[in-house]
Design a protein around this motif. Sequence first.
Motif, short mmCIF file in Angstrom:
data_model
loop_
_atom_site.label_atom_id
_atom_site.label_comp_id
_atom_site.label_asym_id
_atom_site.label_seq_id
_atom_site.Cartn_x
_atom_site.Cartn_y
_atom_site.Cartn_z
N TYR A 75 5.73 17.90 -4.87
CA TYR A 75 4.29 18.09 -4.89
C TYR A 75 3.62 17.21 -3.85
N ILE A 76 2.41 17.59 -3.49
CA ILE A 76 1.54 16.78 -2.63
C ILE A 76 0.24 16.62 -3.39
N ARG A 77 -0.19 15.36 -3.54
CA ARG A 77 -1.44 15.09 -4.25
C ARG A 77 -2.36 14.28 -3.33
N GLU A 78 -3.58 14.76 -3.15
CA GLU A 78 -4.53 14.03 -2.32
C GLU A 78 -4.99 12.77 -3.03
N LEU A 79 -5.02 11.66 -2.30
CA LEU A 79 -5.48 10.38 -2.85
C LEU A 79 -7.01 10.37 -2.91
N PRO A 80 -7.58 9.71 -3.91
CA PRO A 80 -9.04 9.59 -3.96
C PRO A 80 -9.56 8.85 -2.73
N LYS A 81 -10.74 9.20 -2.31
CA LYS A 81 -11.36 8.50 -1.19
C LYS A 81 -11.46 7.01 -1.54
N GLY A 82 -11.15 6.16 -0.58
CA GLY A 82 -11.21 4.73 -0.82
C GLY A 82 -9.86 4.09 -1.08
N VAL A 83 -8.83 4.89 -1.43
CA VAL A 83 -7.48 4.34 -1.62
C VAL A 83 -6.80 4.33 -0.25
N ASP A 84 -6.40 3.17 0.19
CA ASP A 84 -5.73 3.02 1.48
C ASP A 84 -4.25 3.33 1.31
N PRO A 85 -3.75 4.43 1.88
CA PRO A 85 -2.35 4.79 1.68
C PRO A 85 -1.37 3.88 2.42
N PHE A 86 -1.87 3.07 3.35
CA PHE A 86 -1.00 2.21 4.14
C PHE A 86 -0.87 0.80 3.56
N ALA A 87 -1.65 0.50 2.53
CA ALA A 87 -1.56 -0.78 1.82
C ALA A 87 -1.73 -0.46 0.34
N PRO A 88 -0.73 0.17 -0.26
CA PRO A 88 -0.89 0.76 -1.60
C PRO A 88 -0.75 -0.23 -2.76
N PHE A 91 -4.76 20.53 4.47
CA PHE A 91 -4.29 19.20 4.09
C PHE A 91 -4.05 18.28 5.28
N LEU A 92 -4.25 18.75 6.50
CA LEU A 92 -4.06 17.89 7.65
C LEU A 92 -5.08 16.76 7.65
N ASN A 93 -4.63 15.57 8.07
CA ASN A 93 -5.46 14.37 8.14
C ASN A 93 -5.99 13.91 6.79
N ASN A 95 14.01 7.99 -6.67
CA ASN A 95 12.83 8.76 -6.32
C ASN A 95 12.35 8.36 -4.92
N HIS A 96 11.79 9.32 -4.21
CA HIS A 96 11.19 9.08 -2.90
C HIS A 96 9.76 9.64 -2.95
N VAL A 97 8.81 8.74 -2.85
CA VAL A 97 7.40 9.12 -2.86
C VAL A 97 6.77 8.56 -1.60
N TYR A 98 6.21 9.44 -0.80
CA TYR A 98 5.54 9.04 0.44
C TYR A 98 4.07 8.81 0.13
N THR A 99 3.48 7.80 0.75
CA THR A 99 2.04 7.60 0.69
C THR A 99 1.58 7.41 2.13
N GLY A 100 0.65 8.25 2.54
CA GLY A 100 0.20 8.19 3.93
C GLY A 100 -0.72 9.34 4.26
N LYS A 101 -0.78 9.63 5.54
CA LYS A 101 -1.66 10.69 6.05
C LYS A 101 -0.79 11.80 6.64
N ILE A 102 -1.11 13.04 6.29
CA ILE A 102 -0.41 14.18 6.87
C ILE A 102 -0.99 14.42 8.26
N VAL A 103 -0.11 14.36 9.27
CA VAL A 103 -0.58 14.47 10.64
C VAL A 103 -0.23 15.80 11.30
N SER A 104 0.76 16.51 10.76
CA SER A 104 1.05 17.83 11.31
C SER A 104 1.85 18.67 10.31
N TYR A 105 1.90 19.96 10.62
CA TYR A 105 2.62 20.93 9.79
C TYR A 105 3.01 22.07 10.71
N ASP A 106 4.30 22.46 10.70
CA ASP A 106 4.74 23.53 11.59
C ASP A 106 5.29 24.75 10.84
#
Length: 116
Positions: free
Chosen positions: A79-92, A8-10, A26-37
Motif C-alpha cells: 500500500y501507499i498512504r499519503e502522510l498528513p501535511k506537516g509530517v516530515d518524511p525525512f525526519a520521521p 501521487f507524484l511529489n 518489514n520494509h516501509v518507505y517514508t519519503g516523497k514519490i518523485v517519479s512513476y514509469d
Amino acid sequence: MAEEKPTFLNRNVLLRCVKPYPTARNHVYTGKIVSYDGHFVTVDGIVLHFGHPTVDDPTGGLTRSPRATRWVALQRIEYIRELPKGVDPFAPENIKVSSQGTVEIDLLSRPDLLPE
C-alpha cells in the motif's frame, strides 16, 4: 494530447512492501514519490526495517536506512498512504512501530496535525 501524470507524484507518503514470507522483516518507505514509469515508483526517502515485536523489543529491531532515492516495483507494493501535511518524511520522529508491528503516525505529539 499530453499524458496525465499520476496524482501521487511529489506527495509525502508511507509505502509498505509485500513480505516474501511471513518471518521476513518489514520494509516501509517514508519519503516523497518523485517519479512513476508504469512499472516502478521512485521514492526519495528512508526505509524502516523491522521484524515481529517482542516483549523485550517492542519495535521489532527497528532500523532506519540513510536517505536515498530508491526504485520500488509496483508488484512489491502492499500500500501507499499519503502522510498528513506537516509530517516530515525525512525526519520521521513521529512515525512509530506499534506493538502489533504496524506503522503509526504519533499525532498526539503533533497537535497541529489533529483535525479541529
